[in-house]
Scaffold this active site. Structure first.
Site, short mmCIF file in Angstrom:
data_model
loop_
_atom_site.label_atom_id
_atom_site.label_comp_id
_atom_site.label_asym_id
_atom_site.label_seq_id
_atom_site.Cartn_x
_atom_site.Cartn_y
_atom_site.Cartn_z
N SER A 113 -10.11 -4.59 3.82
CA SER A 113 -10.30 -3.31 3.32
C SER A 113 -11.58 -2.70 3.67
O SER A 113 -11.79 -2.22 4.81
CB SER A 113 -10.33 -3.68 1.86
OG SER A 113 -10.27 -2.47 0.81
N HIS A 114 -12.64 -2.47 2.66
CA HIS A 114 -13.76 -1.62 2.79
C HIS A 114 -15.01 -2.54 3.59
O HIS A 114 -16.07 -1.96 3.78
CB HIS A 114 -14.22 -1.18 1.56
CG HIS A 114 -14.44 -2.18 0.42
ND1 HIS A 114 -13.28 -2.82 -0.29
CD2 HIS A 114 -15.49 -2.79 -0.14
CE1 HIS A 114 -13.81 -3.77 -1.06
NE2 HIS A 114 -14.93 -3.74 -1.12
N ASP A 277 -11.69 4.31 3.06
CA ASP A 277 -11.97 3.37 3.53
C ASP A 277 -11.53 2.70 4.77
O ASP A 277 -10.81 3.10 5.34
CB ASP A 277 -12.23 2.26 2.44
CG ASP A 277 -10.85 1.66 1.91
OD1 ASP A 277 -9.95 2.52 2.04
OD2 ASP A 277 -10.82 0.65 1.48
N ASP A 279 -9.13 0.43 5.16
CA ASP A 279 -7.70 0.47 5.26
C ASP A 279 -6.98 1.58 4.57
O ASP A 279 -5.75 1.52 4.51
CB ASP A 279 -7.15 -0.93 4.59
CG ASP A 279 -7.33 -1.08 3.34
OD1 ASP A 279 -8.33 -0.49 2.66
OD2 ASP A 279 -6.36 -1.70 2.51
N ASP A 281 -6.92 2.85 1.54
CA ASP A 281 -6.49 2.79 0.02
C ASP A 281 -7.43 3.12 -1.00
O ASP A 281 -7.19 3.61 -2.01
CB ASP A 281 -5.87 1.33 -0.36
CG ASP A 281 -6.98 0.26 -0.30
OD1 ASP A 281 -8.19 0.57 0.03
OD2 ASP A 281 -6.77 -0.78 -0.53
N ARG A 282 -8.89 3.55 -0.30
CA ARG A 282 -9.95 3.98 -1.65
C ARG A 282 -10.02 5.40 -1.02
O ARG A 282 -9.90 6.00 0.09
CB ARG A 282 -11.04 3.21 -1.58
CG ARG A 282 -10.95 1.81 -1.86
CD ARG A 282 -11.99 0.75 -2.03
NE ARG A 282 -11.71 -0.49 -2.13
CZ ARG A 282 -12.38 -1.41 -2.85
NH1 ARG A 282 -13.57 -1.05 -3.53
NH2 ARG A 282 -11.76 -2.44 -2.99
N LYS A 376 -2.98 1.50 -4.18
CA LYS A 376 -4.04 2.52 -4.31
C LYS A 376 -3.80 3.28 -2.86
O LYS A 376 -3.56 2.84 -1.82
CB LYS A 376 -5.29 2.27 -4.59
CG LYS A 376 -5.90 1.09 -4.00
CD LYS A 376 -7.27 0.75 -4.57
CE LYS A 376 -8.12 -0.51 -3.84
NZ LYS A 376 -7.45 -1.78 -4.25
#
Length: 543
Positions: A113-114, A277, A279, A281-282, A376
């Site tokens: 992710s982030h 971010d 991947d 999703d944010r 998300k």
């Protein structure tokens, strides 16, 4: 091709967290480490013989090597087909989209992710179910149990699959289809939003900037914003994905997305700014010299849903994670909708969406989404804002201030203390628990404490119970101080403190959030001993 059974022994600590298994790259590079986890997933998800698996990731270091390992193991384990993103790339929401569109059995998403990327940084892997959403705790616990007793894994010996171009090949009787990473997702977005109205907005004197942070959304944003919607070339900043994300920390907040912040708070700033971010999703939403909290963003999108074609018929309900502010609750109440408060972790929204209880959901950690996928979705949130701006023909700041005037303002902030000694972090929360009884009825920050608890959630769909999801100090007027340990890091612990105060008086809604919450910030340290235990005199990140 012969199937090889490779003898192995368990590794400690392969428990998936809220978003899968995340460790340093060098941990994953240990012999058998990735293979043990993948085989444990395959051993825990039921009968997938002949079924389709989706594989893709955010392009971080070790993504391609891991993808090749998974393809060979999937072939050995009996999958009939794997859909894999070109060059091993699929954003997390795009992976969910592909799983759902092609009725796949599930998917393996390679991402941390982030978190930062590179040879010395982080890598991650998680399993998503056939609904496109993260595996529930029942599955992740089964996977963890299997990692503790694994004795062998299966693979085949063959050349690596060419992932550089789309097309179909076969290995050991399993079809591998390399798909365009962007096309299916872009098609879904076009079905939800008024692209003509957004195109007209971007053709006017309206200006925007999007920071992909050298992460996975670069190709998606370039295709959608510049190619499909006609935004000028260069609208997408840092749009070329890099295996180390350009050396940055791809977390779209005011601290780490500083390049975008400088643009939106600089001279001759654009009207609108956004970032996503690692991947995809944010998201972070900015106006000209104006920051939109994720909690407010969810509330505004829900309140204006009828302006978006995909939601014109109305929404079923709203869900938010427990630490997210109550701004969405006030919208739900005004619209006559149910609003659900869940633990942190997108998987908790999946049951609610699958059961038709909610349409939109969000987390204060810069995640917003809807039932179009089961993750998300950063670019979806950005398109929501562009669609709303195109329909209302006003500024980001005006939309937010009008929203506060109608629903009230939830002053809100999150303070992150990253990389804290794990024992000290645990003690911080325990200090607050030890005062549950004595705090009730006392005053903190000029407000009376109504109750204290450790948040527990009973899923209204399947009845599962999740305990110890955050330590809460709840005030009589609805204000809150919440303490929680984050599970998204790979070293030490991250303490997150969430501070919230509701203000209905429009004359008092224009303060800086940190000033408005100053009393709560001081009170949080007083009751927890945070600064003394952590050795920190200020947060790593404030959002």
């Amino acid at each position: 091709m012969l199937i090889h059974s490779i003898a192995t022994t368990p590794f400690e600590g392969q428990r998936p967290g809220t978003s899968g298994l995340r460790k340093k790259v060098k941990v994953f590079q240990q012999e058998h480490y990735l293979e043990n986890f993948v085989q444990s997933v395959f051993d825990s998800i039921g009968d997938y013989s002949g079924q389709t698996l989706v594989v893709g990731g955010d392009g971080r270091f070790y993504n391609l090597e891991a993808t090749q390992t998974i393809l060979k193991m999937a072939a050995a384990s009996g999958f009939g087909k794997v859909l894999v993103g070109q060059n091993g790339i699929l954003s997390t929401p795009a992976a969910s989209c592909v799983i759902r569109k092609y009725n796949a059995y599930g998917g393996l998403i390679l991402s941390a992710s982030h978190n930062p990327a590179g040879p010395e940084e982080d890598f991650g892997i998680k399993y998503n179910m056939g609904n496109g959403g993260p595996a529930p705790e029942s599955v992740t616990e089964a996977v963890f149990e299997q990692t503790g007793k694994i004795e062998w894994y299966q693979t085949i010996q063959c050349d690596d699959v060419d992932l550089s171009s789309t097309g179909t090949t076969e290995i050991a009787g399993m079809t591998v289809e390399v798909i365009d990473s962007v096309a299916d997702y872009a098609e879904l977005m076009q079905s939800l939003f008024d692209f003509d109205a957004i195109r007209d907005l971007l053709a006017s004197d309206f200006r925007m900037a999007f920071d992909a942070m050298h992460a996975v959304t670069g190709p998606y944003a370039t295709t959608i914003f510049e190619d499909m919607l006609g935004a000028p070339k260069g609208t997408v900043m840092n749009g070329v994905p890099k295996t180390d994300f350009g050396g940055g920390h791809p977390d779209p907040n005011l601290t780490y997305a500083h390049e975008l912040v400088d643009v939106l708070y600089g001279e001759d700033a654009p009207d609108f700014g956004a970032a996503s971010d690692g991947d995809g999703d944010r998201n972070m939403i900015l106006g000209n010299h104006f920051f939109v909290t994720p909690s407010d963003s969810l509330a505004v999108i829900a309140a204006n849903a009828e302006l978006i074609p995909g939601y014109k018929a109305g929404i079923a309900g709203i869900a938010r994670s427990m630490p997210t502010s109550g701004a969405a609750d006030r919208v739900a109440e005004a619209m006559g909708l149910s609003c659900y408060e869940t633990p942190t972790g997108w998987k908790f929204f999946g049951n609610l969406m699958d059961d038709g209880k909610v349409t939109m959901c969000g987390e204060e950690s810069f995640g917003t989404g809807s039932n179009h996928v089961r993750e998300k979705d950063g670019l979806w949130a950005v398109l929501c804002w562009l669609n709303i701006l195109a329909a209302r023909k006003t500024s980001v700041e005006a939309i937010i201030t009008e929203h506060w005037a109608k629903f009230g303002r939830n002053y809100y902030s999150r303070h992150d203390y990253e990389g804290v000694d794990s024992a000290a972090a645990t003690q911080v929360l325990q200090n607050v628990r030890d005062q549950f009884v004595s705090l009730c009825g006392t005053e903190l920050a000029g407000r009376t404490v109504a109750s204290c608890d450790d948040f527990s959630y009973t899923d209204p769909v399947d009845g599962s119970v999740s305990e110890n999801q955050g330590v809460r100090v709840l005030f009589e007027d609805g204000s809150r101080i919440i303490f929680r340990l984050s599970g998204t890091g790979t070293s030490g612990a991250t303490i997150r403190i969430y501070l919230e105060s509701f203000e209905a008086d429009t004359g008092k809604q224009g303060m800086d959030a940190q000033d408005a919450l100053a009393g709560f910030i001081a009170a949080a340290d007083d009751i927890s001993g945070l600064q003394k235990l952590s050795g920190r005199d200020k947060p790593t990140v404030i959002t």
